[in-house]
Design an enzyme around this catalytic site. Structure first.
Site, PDB file in Angstrom:
ATOM      1  N   SER A  46       0.457  -1.101   0.159  1.00  0.00           N
ATOM      2  CA  SER A  46       0.312  -0.217   0.357  1.00  0.00           C
ATOM      3  C   SER A  46       0.877   0.965  -0.032  1.00  0.00           C
ATOM      4  CB  SER A  46      -0.905  -0.090   1.206  1.00  0.00           C
ATOM      5  OG  SER A  46      -0.251   0.054   2.503  1.00  0.00           O
ATOM      6  N   ASP A  47       0.622   2.505  -0.545  1.00  0.00           N
ATOM      7  CA  ASP A  47       0.959   3.881  -0.347  1.00  0.00           C
ATOM      8  C   ASP A  47      -0.425   4.702  -1.182  1.00  0.00           C
ATOM      9  OD1 ASP A  47       3.550   4.888  -0.757  1.00  0.00           O
ATOM     10  OD2 ASP A  47       2.767   6.204  -2.239  1.00  0.00           O
ATOM     11  N   GLN A  48       0.636   5.833  -0.102  1.00  0.00           N
ATOM     12  CA  GLN A  48      -0.891   7.315   0.359  1.00  0.00           C
ATOM     13  C   GLN A  48      -0.035   8.303  -0.411  1.00  0.00           C
ATOM     14  OE1 GLN A  48      -2.282   8.782   3.862  1.00  0.00           O
ATOM     15  NE2 GLN A  48      -3.893   7.638   2.684  1.00  0.00           N
ATOM     16  N   ALA A 105      -3.526   3.499  -2.511  1.00  0.00           N
ATOM     17  CA  ALA A 105      -3.492   2.715  -3.888  1.00  0.00           C
ATOM     18  C   ALA A 105      -3.127   1.472  -2.555  1.00  0.00           C
ATOM     19  CB  ALA A 105      -2.800   2.978  -4.834  1.00  0.00           C
TER      20      ALA A 105
END
Length: 215
Positions: free
Chosen positions: A78-80, A115
């Protein structure tokens, strides 16, 4: 139907974030944590959504390369990335940059791209999605913003605000299809992906308390 844990793919969280770990524990499934080593620098001309999606996938694959699992692994990356006025707002890293971010965003609407990638090492299949959350920041004074930063030191999160903590006081409104997305791990999307991968959600072999044990 009860599943034998030894026959299930290993569930891996590719993140060192304790907040993402706490979110994943809600699913009451055993998992391990592997911290990926990924350069998070945006590429030239890359949109915020594209950056978040690329990094989520890169983290999942980087963690998968470090895992040995006889029955395969389902790796969660995940990434933001935050954005407003067409600009990417990443992790500030320092108090000064965090204060500048919050000063620029006060009274403004900001989009957070959270994401999520689920990589299935058994077949090499990747499921990926960008969950967008729209946030309106309150108009607070410099003194209030500085005091918040010193209280919570959110220098490792996009947008310099931890909504799961005191940072909620910086916000005026949140608009999202998934209330967990803003914290960094969209559980509605994740459970959809896990079901598509054939992972049992309602008869998991052990509680989350037995997971999160590292590599």
């Amino acid at each position: 139907m009860q599943h034998d844990a030894s026959s299930l793919p290993r569930l891996i969280l590719a993140s060192s974030s304790r907040y993402r770990r706490e979110l994943l524990e809600r699913l009451r499934a055993p998992f391990d944590v592997v911290t990926p080593e990924v350069d998070e620098t945006p590429l030239p001309g890359e949109t915020p959504s594209a950056t978040a999606l690329r990094l989520a996938a890169a983290k999942a694959r980087a963690a998968a390369e470090r895992v040995r699992a006889p029955h395969g692994a389902l790796v969660i990356g995940s990434d933001q990335v935050a954005t407003f006025d067409g600009l990417q707002i990443g992790k500030p890293g320092t108090h000064e940059r965090a204060l500048a971010q919050l000063q620029a965003m006060r009274g403004r609407d900001v989009e957070f791209h959270s994401a999520l990638c689920l990589y299935d090492s058994r077949c090499g299949q990747t499921q990926i999605e960008d969950v967008v959350t729209r946030v309106r920041f309150r108009t607070l004074t410099d003194v209030e913003l500085d005091a918040y930063l010193r209280a919570e030191t959110p220098y490792d999160v996009a947008g310099s605000a931890k909504s799961e903590g005191l940072g909620i006081a910086l916000l005026d409104a949140i608009d999202s299809d998934d209330p967990t997305a803003l914290v960094g791990l969209p559980l509605i999307a994740l459970t959809r992906m896990l079901r598509a991968a054939g992972y049992p959600l309602f008869d998991a072999p052990a509680s989350a308390a037995d997971g999160a044990n590292g590599q």
